[in-house]
Scaffold this motif. Structure first.
Motif, PDB file in Angstrom:
ATOM      1  N   PRO A  49      -8.341  -4.319  -5.421  1.00 54.19           N
ATOM      2  CA  PRO A  49      -7.107  -4.591  -4.559  1.00 54.19           C
ATOM      3  C   PRO A  49      -6.425  -5.825  -4.985  1.00 54.19           C
ATOM      4  CG  PRO A  49      -9.364  -4.774  -3.358  1.00 54.19           C
ATOM      5  CD  PRO A  49      -9.704  -4.345  -4.587  1.00 54.19           C
ATOM      6  N   PHE A  50      -5.214  -5.517  -5.000  1.00 49.33           N
ATOM      7  CA  PHE A  50      -3.948  -6.229  -5.448  1.00 49.33           C
ATOM      8  C   PHE A  50      -4.041  -6.648  -6.982  1.00 49.33           C
ATOM      9  CE2 PHE A  50      -4.966  -7.496  -1.183  1.00 49.33           C
ATOM     10  CZ  PHE A  50      -3.679  -7.258  -0.603  1.00 49.33           C
ATOM     11  N   ASP A  51      -4.951  -5.934  -7.719  1.00 48.07           N
ATOM     12  CA  ASP A  51      -5.014  -6.161  -9.207  1.00 48.07           C
ATOM     13  C   ASP A  51      -3.946  -5.696 -10.239  1.00 48.07           C
ATOM     14  OD1 ASP A  51      -6.369  -6.921 -11.336  1.00 48.07           O
ATOM     15  OD2 ASP A  51      -7.336  -4.936 -11.644  1.00 48.07           O
ATOM     16  N   ARG A  76      -3.431  -0.791  -4.492  1.00 48.85           N
ATOM     17  CA  ARG A  76      -4.829  -0.941  -3.429  1.00 48.85           C
ATOM     18  C   ARG A  76      -4.855  -2.095  -2.750  1.00 48.85           C
ATOM     19  NH1 ARG A  76     -10.391   1.614  -4.926  1.00 48.85           N
ATOM     20  NH2 ARG A  76     -11.311   1.658  -2.950  1.00 48.85           N
ATOM     21  N   MET A  77      -5.037  -2.065  -1.443  1.00 47.85           N
ATOM     22  CA  MET A  77      -4.928  -3.215  -0.555  1.00 47.85           C
ATOM     23  C   MET A  77      -6.513  -3.822  -0.132  1.00 47.85           C
ATOM     24  SD  MET A  77      -1.657  -3.256  -0.683  1.00 47.85           S
ATOM     25  CE  MET A  77      -1.360  -4.840   0.379  1.00 47.85           C
ATOM     26  N   GLU A  78      -7.436  -2.552  -0.093  1.00 53.84           N
ATOM     27  CA  GLU A  78      -8.711  -3.216   0.457  1.00 53.84           C
ATOM     28  C   GLU A  78      -9.654  -2.132  -0.294  1.00 53.84           C
ATOM     29  OE1 GLU A  78      -9.550  -5.456   2.457  1.00 53.84           O
ATOM     30  OE2 GLU A  78      -7.650  -6.039   3.167  1.00 53.84           O
ATOM     31  N   LEU A  79     -10.857  -2.748  -0.667  1.00 50.68           N
ATOM     32  CA  LEU A  79     -11.651  -1.870  -1.305  1.00 50.68           C
ATOM     33  C   LEU A  79     -12.534  -1.068  -0.266  1.00 50.68           C
ATOM     34  CD1 LEU A  79     -12.580  -1.980  -4.103  1.00 50.68           C
ATOM     35  CD2 LEU A  79     -14.395  -3.582  -3.722  1.00 50.68           C
ATOM     36  N   GLU A  80     -13.185  -1.592   0.909  1.00 49.70           N
ATOM     37  CA  GLU A  80     -13.617  -0.871   1.715  1.00 49.70           C
ATOM     38  C   GLU A  80     -12.990  -1.173   3.201  1.00 49.70           C
ATOM     39  OE1 GLU A  80     -15.639   2.028   1.680  1.00 49.70           O
ATOM     40  OE2 GLU A  80     -15.511   1.984  -0.476  1.00 49.70           O
ATOM     41  N   ALA A  82     -11.197   2.175   1.833  1.00 50.95           N
ATOM     42  CA  ALA A  82     -10.169   1.911   0.721  1.00 50.95           C
ATOM     43  C   ALA A  82      -8.653   2.215   1.157  1.00 50.95           C
ATOM     44  CB  ALA A  82     -10.411   3.254  -0.198  1.00 50.95           C
ATOM     45  N   THR A  83      -7.729   1.345   1.171  1.00 52.61           N
ATOM     46  CA  THR A  83      -6.336   1.504   1.710  1.00 52.61           C
ATOM     47  C   THR A  83      -5.341   1.119   0.711  1.00 52.61           C
ATOM     48  OG1 THR A  83      -6.473  -0.679   2.532  1.00 52.61           O
ATOM     49  CG2 THR A  83      -7.073   0.956   4.049  1.00 52.61           C
ATOM     50  N   SER A  85      -0.950   0.943  -0.603  1.00 55.88           N
ATOM     51  CA  SER A  85       0.454   0.861  -0.313  1.00 55.88           C
ATOM     52  C   SER A  85       1.225   1.545  -1.270  1.00 55.88           C
ATOM     53  CB  SER A  85       0.950  -0.680  -0.193  1.00 55.88           C
ATOM     54  OG  SER A  85       0.483  -1.140   0.845  1.00 55.88           O
ATOM     55  N   CYS A 110      -1.162  -0.074   3.610  1.00 58.04           N
ATOM     56  CA  CYS A 110      -2.572  -0.122   4.163  1.00 58.04           C
ATOM     57  C   CYS A 110      -2.979   1.249   4.775  1.00 58.04           C
ATOM     58  CB  CYS A 110      -2.728  -1.146   5.374  1.00 58.04           C
ATOM     59  SG  CYS A 110      -2.299  -2.886   4.501  1.00 58.04           S
TER      60      CYS A 110
END
Length: 152
Positions: A49-51, A76-80, A82-83, A85, A110
């Motif tokens: 996420p945000f990497d 990638r916004m969230e790991l779990e 998985a969302t 943008s 998201c």
């Protein structure tokens, strides 16, 4: 009558917008193909996420405009769960009449990758993308002025 800087900027801005419209069919075929490519999906799913972002550009070979490429970025916004943008990108060459630009504008956020893959096939994505490209081109030729504030 000699062209003015303003009239040349308007002319070049319009030609650049026309270039986006001429290449829109290729772009709207390119995006779903890239987002469904096995290697792209693997790269998207391996991000943190945000990497970072996964980028894909469609290079534009057009001597009548300032467009260098149009493309997409996925973050990638969230790991779990998985969302992700999705952003659209535009690269514009600089000239006497405009500033160079390399901009990304996120158009959906998201969402699971499957939802984004479906979204890019629809009319809403096409409408939002063309509107966003118009604004990004406009900002390149007519940047918003930062007004100085007067503090009393």
């Amino acid at each position: 009558m000699e062209p003015t800087i303003e009239s040349m900027a308007m002319y070049r801005c319009q030609r650049t917008k026309e270039s986006v419209y001429r290449n829109r069919k290729d772009f709207f075929k390119f995006v779903p193909r890239v987002l469904n490519h096995e290697e792209t999906v693997k790269a998207i799913n391996s991000m943190l996420p945000f990497d970072n972002v996964v980028n894909a550009q469609l290079r534009i070979v057009d001597g009548t405009s300032q467009i260098k490429s149009i493309g997409i970025s996925v973050m990638r916004m969230e790991l779990e769960p998985a969302t992700f943008s999705l952003g659209i990108t535009v690269e514009i060459f600089g000239s006497r009449y405009n500033k160079a630009a390399s901009a990304t504008e996120f158009v959906i956020g998201c969402q699971p990758i499957e939802k984004i893959q479906d979204y890019v096939k629809g009319e809403e994505f096409a409408r939002q993308t063309l509107k966003t490209f118009d604004q990004l081109v406009e900002d390149c030729f007519y940047p918003k002025e930062i007004k100085k504030q007067v503090w009393w």
